[in-house]
Design an enzyme around this catalytic site. Structure first.
Site, PDB file in Angstrom:
ATOM      1  N   GLU A 302      14.764 -13.218   8.402  1.00  0.00           N
ATOM      2  CA  GLU A 302      14.564 -13.481   6.972  1.00  0.00           C
ATOM      3  C   GLU A 302      13.278 -12.850   6.453  1.00  0.00           C
ATOM      4  O   GLU A 302      13.215 -12.357   5.333  1.00  0.00           O
ATOM      5  CB  GLU A 302      14.498 -14.987   6.686  1.00  0.00           C
ATOM      6  CG  GLU A 302      15.735 -15.777   6.987  1.00  0.00           C
ATOM      7  CD  GLU A 302      15.754 -16.284   8.410  1.00  0.00           C
ATOM      8  OE1 GLU A 302      14.833 -15.947   9.181  1.00  0.00           O
ATOM      9  OE2 GLU A 302      16.697 -17.010   8.770  1.00  0.00           O
ATOM     10  N   ASP A 344      -8.512  22.048  -2.710  1.00  0.00           N
ATOM     11  CA  ASP A 344      -9.414  22.852  -3.520  1.00  0.00           C
ATOM     12  C   ASP A 344     -10.764  22.863  -2.850  1.00  0.00           C
ATOM     13  O   ASP A 344     -11.107  21.928  -2.135  1.00  0.00           O
ATOM     14  CB  ASP A 344      -9.598  22.196  -4.899  1.00  0.00           C
ATOM     15  CG  ASP A 344      -8.372  22.349  -5.763  1.00  0.00           C
ATOM     16  OD1 ASP A 344      -7.620  23.305  -5.535  1.00  0.00           O
ATOM     17  OD2 ASP A 344      -8.172  21.517  -6.661  1.00  0.00           O
ATOM     18  N   ASP A 715       6.789 -17.380  13.223  1.00  0.00           N
ATOM     19  CA  ASP A 715       7.193 -15.975  13.155  1.00  0.00           C
ATOM     20  C   ASP A 715       6.569 -15.255  11.973  1.00  0.00           C
ATOM     21  O   ASP A 715       5.969 -14.206  12.125  1.00  0.00           O
ATOM     22  CB  ASP A 715       8.722 -15.858  13.026  1.00  0.00           C
ATOM     23  CG  ASP A 715       9.364 -15.738  14.382  1.00  0.00           C
ATOM     24  OD1 ASP A 715       8.656 -15.945  15.390  1.00  0.00           O
ATOM     25  OD2 ASP A 715      10.559 -15.433  14.435  1.00  0.00           O
TER      26      ASP A 715
END
Ligand code: ADP
Ligand code: MG
Length: 883
Positions: A302, A344, A715
């Protein structure tokens, strides 16, 4: 009456302004009264839309169905509603977090947009000030020059060779030449494209300069009328975000399929051989449904998409603090793959603080006055020149030898001019002489100026320019350029009467005056940044309008090239066929005297050889090459609006070192996202394996609420914390990542697999130890102690495993940097897991049992084993790679 039919002073009167603009108090009042100068944006997503989007996620729908079903059965059987509450709590928390994360990410992007917002040069209180274009009001007098985006609608009150591109309004892409003269009113209105004394919001200045008085702002502009509610371009998702969203969708569908099958199997089992004789169909239905739900919850990561979004948005905020403002989110990923940086020289590698340090002329005063008159820089009240650094340098130089610019212009007023552009590399002004007649001054790149001269000036006399003299001046230029000086030449031409239309044709038959060499020191941070490029496998390539010897001297000094043969001029490039150039592009490291169109050729050559190429640019004509590059980089200070608007990234400090810092950030962010993905997927795999094995053998190892807890706390938190990792020590010592390689490359698929199995094995071991302690014998049966220990081991294993993720191949004991977020998430998980096991009402809600300290320590010890196991595998991997 229409503004284009009015005389200049009429327009000023109509807008309540003066030739010197408004006072700041008047402007302030008008801003309050009429509102800011911006187009209405399309409606933003509202809070309720966001919540709805979160809730309509298939996973959330499954969870809510699970909650409803458990509520009904609990009601029927008179059990407690704790499962329902836990599930609902998780859904609410998850939705809230999702909404907060999304709003935060959007706020970060919005903040970046503000930083990149356009500014305008405006006359306020009679002085030139820079303000946000949003603060413009009707009556403001705005200065326009090549590269500016026109910030509002306005009538021109002065202009010099002004050309404006109005494609957004008229569809006509050829620039329109503008005038400040009044248009004749023949009774009928004229179309917008023909109102040549007006300029409109949404167009851009491609040449020359001018002044306008603002006649309309915001939604009252022509642009506002067309685009009633302009839909701002949707911020595209990055390739990684797309891939992960896709992966999540595939997993969801797959898992739902498997769940249906498992549901079917357990039903079948009920009819063929009921697990416990006497259980009713309703019970079986419920338990198989709950099993299917836990599997679904276990398998779908999820947090994945959300974690990537957070890590990206934190990353771009961090980059902005390091002066790299990301305009397109996709650039963050591409940055990490950058192989070539075309940069540049002037202002990016050097400081753009020019000082004239050497001259070569027979009359230094004539040289200085010619250069200063042919310059747009002016002395300010403190006596310092303000304007373009090159032009300011010559004005300062003239002042130093006793020729202040204001005195010069008082004697020789400017009557006409041809502005500098990097195509011609020349600038010309025409001045009225006090004694009658006119004098033209032309300055620019010495090779160009000398080629336009037919005479030269020496000791008050003018002589024809012989070949010998020409060679002498050219050698003088080379001599100064070889010292890394930027050299400017000056020449003049006299006119009895004013030439009717000064054009580049008149930049001929000139009398050469002399040369001025300017020093522009290298930026302090640049040598280290170039060295970093070398170790990181990135090749810097210098592109400049300066002389080849100037460019070579600086490039050698910086180590961009080590042999002068690696430098080439634009003219030499024109002689090479496309095919030859593409085949040899690796040879060249310096391009000098280039015109903007060469830049596109250089980018395309590198890209067609398969290199991921970044390109910087500032001028109007640089927009095409910036667009063509994989990473187009605009300059925050010296850059024009036109280039900024097409850039993927803007350097707030114009500094080359910032590009390298951004590449480093890009690599770090990608690394961290990979770590988070590996961590989340291996965790999900371990949950799936554990549940799968438990189902086959007919016991419950973890309930849906447990898995939800693990996914949400142990998690998601470490995954986000991994996104904050500071970057491994070798991050700028590796070769750039191949953009074609997938996210699972480099053995990540294998790592996810073995790490998932590892945590599953440890969790199952914890279960059986708990079961043995509870029942006094090894059996395969339901056990509360087993379930509690399995939960503890799995949640803590995730936490310890997140520490493993800090380095992909290296030992985590070698990491010197700390990650306080990771430590914090470990501490929090520690407390929360202990809380759900030891606080009675939480314990009951989760269906746990009180475990003894010995059991607790055993479960923890099992969890900690993930560290030595992974360290061992990494050691073997490192050995393998060396072999
Ligand atoms: P870059 O910005 O890459 O150094 P430019 O195209 O701006 O290159 O400048 C090229 C050359 O033109 C310089 O070497 C200098 O000789 C000359 N030059 C630059 N700016 C001006 C100016 N404002 N007026 C006259 N000559 C200029
Ligand atoms: Mg320049």
């Amino acid at each position: 009456m229409k503004h284009y039919f009015m005389e200049k002073d009429e327009v000023l009167r109509a807008t309540g302004s003066t030739a010197n603009g408004l006072t700041s108090s008047e402007a302030e009042q008008r801003l309050v009264k009429h509102g800011p100068n911006k187009l209405e944006e399309s409606k933003k997503t509202t809070l309720s839309e966001r919540i709805l989007a979160q809730i309509s996620d298939p996973m959330v729908l499954v969870l809510m169905a699970a909650a409803v079903i458990s509520a009904i059965t609990a009601k029927l059987s008179g059990e407690s509603l704790s499962d329902v509450f836990i599930i609902l709590f998780v859904v609410v928390l998850n939705t809230a977090l999702g909404v907060i994360q999304e709003s935060k990410a959007e706020a970060a992007i919005d903040a970046l947009k503000k930083m990149a917002a356009a500014t305008s040069k405006v006359m306020r209180d009679g002085r030139i000030v820079h303000i946000k274009s949003e603060e413009l009001v009707v009556g403001d007098v705005v200065l326009l020059e090549a590269g500016d985006a026109v910030p509002a609608d306005g009538r021109l009150i002065s202009c010099v060779s002004l050309k404006v591109e109005e494609a957004a309004l008229t569809g006509e892409s050829v620039p329109v030449e503008k005038t400040d003269a009044v248009l004749e009113d023949s009774g009928t209105d004229i179309p917008l494209g023909d109102r040549v004394n007006m300029v409109y919001m949404g167009s851009s200045v491609v040449y020359g300069r001018g002044k306008m008085v603002v006649t309309a702002t915001g939604m009252n502009t022509e642009m506002g009328k067309i685009a009633n509610a302009i839909t701002t371009a949707q911020e595209g998702e990055t390739p990684l975000q797309k891939k992960m969203a896709q992966l999540s969708r595939i997993l969801t569908v797959l898992v739902l399929g498997i769940c249906v099958i498992m549901f079917g199997i357990s039903l079948l089992r009920h009819f063929i051989s009921p697990a416990t004789p006497g259980t009713g169909l309703a019970d079986t239905l419920l338990s198989s449904f709950m099993l299917a739900v836990s599997l679904a919850v276990a398998a779908v990561p999820e947090g994945l998409v959300a974690v990537i979004t957070i890590v990206l948005s934190i990353g771009v905020t961090k980059m902005a603090k390091r002066n790299a403002i990301i305009r397109k989110l996709t650039a963050v990923e591409t940055l990490g793959c950058t192989q070539i940086i075309c940069t540049d020289k002037t202002g990016t590698l050097t400081q753009n603080k020019m000082t004239v340090v050497e001259c070569s002329a027979f009359d230094e005063k004539l040289l200085a006055s010619s250069l200063a008159l042919c310059s747009d820089a002016e002395l300010n009240e403190q006596g310092h020149a303000e304007g373009d650094p090159t032009q300011a340098a010559v004005v300062n130089f003239a002042k130093k030898i006793g020729l202040p610019k204001n005195e010069l212009t008082a004697r020789y007023p400017r009557v006409a001019e041809i502005p500098f552009d990097s195509e011609r590399k020349l600038m010309t002004t025409l001045h009225k002489k006090p004694g009658g007649g006119f004098i033209q001054h032309t300055t620019g790149a010495p090779d160009v100026v000398i080629s336009k001269c037919t005479k030269y000036y020496e000791n008050g006399c003018v002589f024809p320019l012989t070949e010998e003299k020409r060679q002498f001046f050219i050698s003088e230029n080379k001599r100064m350029a070889a010292k890394a000086l930027r050299v400017l030449a000056a020449a003049y031409r006299e006119w009895e009467t004013q030439p009717p239309l000064l054009s580049s044709e008149d930049e001929s038959d000139l009398t050469f005056i002399g040369l001025a060499g300017m020093m522009d020191p290298v930026r302090d941070e640049v040598p280290a940044a170039i060295e970093q490029c070398r170790t990181a496998g990135i090749r810097p390539v210098m592109i400049t309008g300066d002389h080849i010897d100037t460019a070579t001297a600086i490039a050698m000094q910086l180590g961009i090239i080590n042999d002068p043969s690696q430098a080439i001029t634009g003219a030499m490039l024109d002689e090479i066929s496309d095919e030859d150039f593409v085949n040899n592009v690796e040879h060249y490291g310096v391009y000098a005297r280039v015109k903007p169109e060469h830049k596109s050729r250089i980018v395309n050559a590198w890209r067609s050889r398969g290199y991921v190429t970044a390109m910087t640019g500032d001028g109007v004509n640089d927009a095409p090459s910036i667009k063509n590059a994989d990473i187009g980089i605009g300059m925050g200070i010296t850059g024009t609006d036109v280039t900024k608007n097409v850039a993927d990234m803007i350097l707030a400090d114009d500094n080359f070192a910032t590009i390298v810092a951004a590449v480093e950030e890009g690599r770090r962010i990608y690394d961290n996202i990979r770590k988070a993905i590996q961590f989340l997927l291996s965790s999900n795999l371990s949950e799936v394996i554990s549940i799968f094995i438990a189902t086959i053998f007919g016991f419950t190892i973890l309930k849906p609420a447990h898995i939800l807890f693990i996914n949400l706390i142990t998690d998601s938190l470490p995954a986000i914390a991994l996104g904050m990792e500071k970057g491994e020590a070798d991050i700028m010592k590796r070769k750039p990542r191949d953009p074609k390689e997938g996210i699972f490359s480099g053995g990540m698929g294998f790592s996810i697999f073995y790490q998932g199995v590892m945590v599953a094995v440890l969790t199952l071991a914890a279960y059986f130890i708990g079961e043995r302690i509870e029942n006094g014998a090894w059996r395969i049966a339901n056990s509360n102690d087993g379930m509690t220990m399995a939960f503890l081991t799995m949640s803590m294993a995730e936490i310890f495993h997140s520490y493993n993720m800090r380095s992909q191949y290296g030992s985590i004991f070698g990491i010197k940097k700390h990650n306080f977020y990771l430590f914090g998430s470990m501490l929090l998980s520690f407390i929360l897991t202990a809380a759900v096991i030891y606080i009675p009402f939480l314990r009951n809600a989760f269906g746990f049992t009180h475990i003894s300290p010995a059991e607790y320590v055993t479960a923890l010890t099992l969890a900690i084993l993930v560290i030595p196991v992974v360290e061992l595998v990494k050691l073997l991997q490192r050995r393998n790679r060396k072999a």
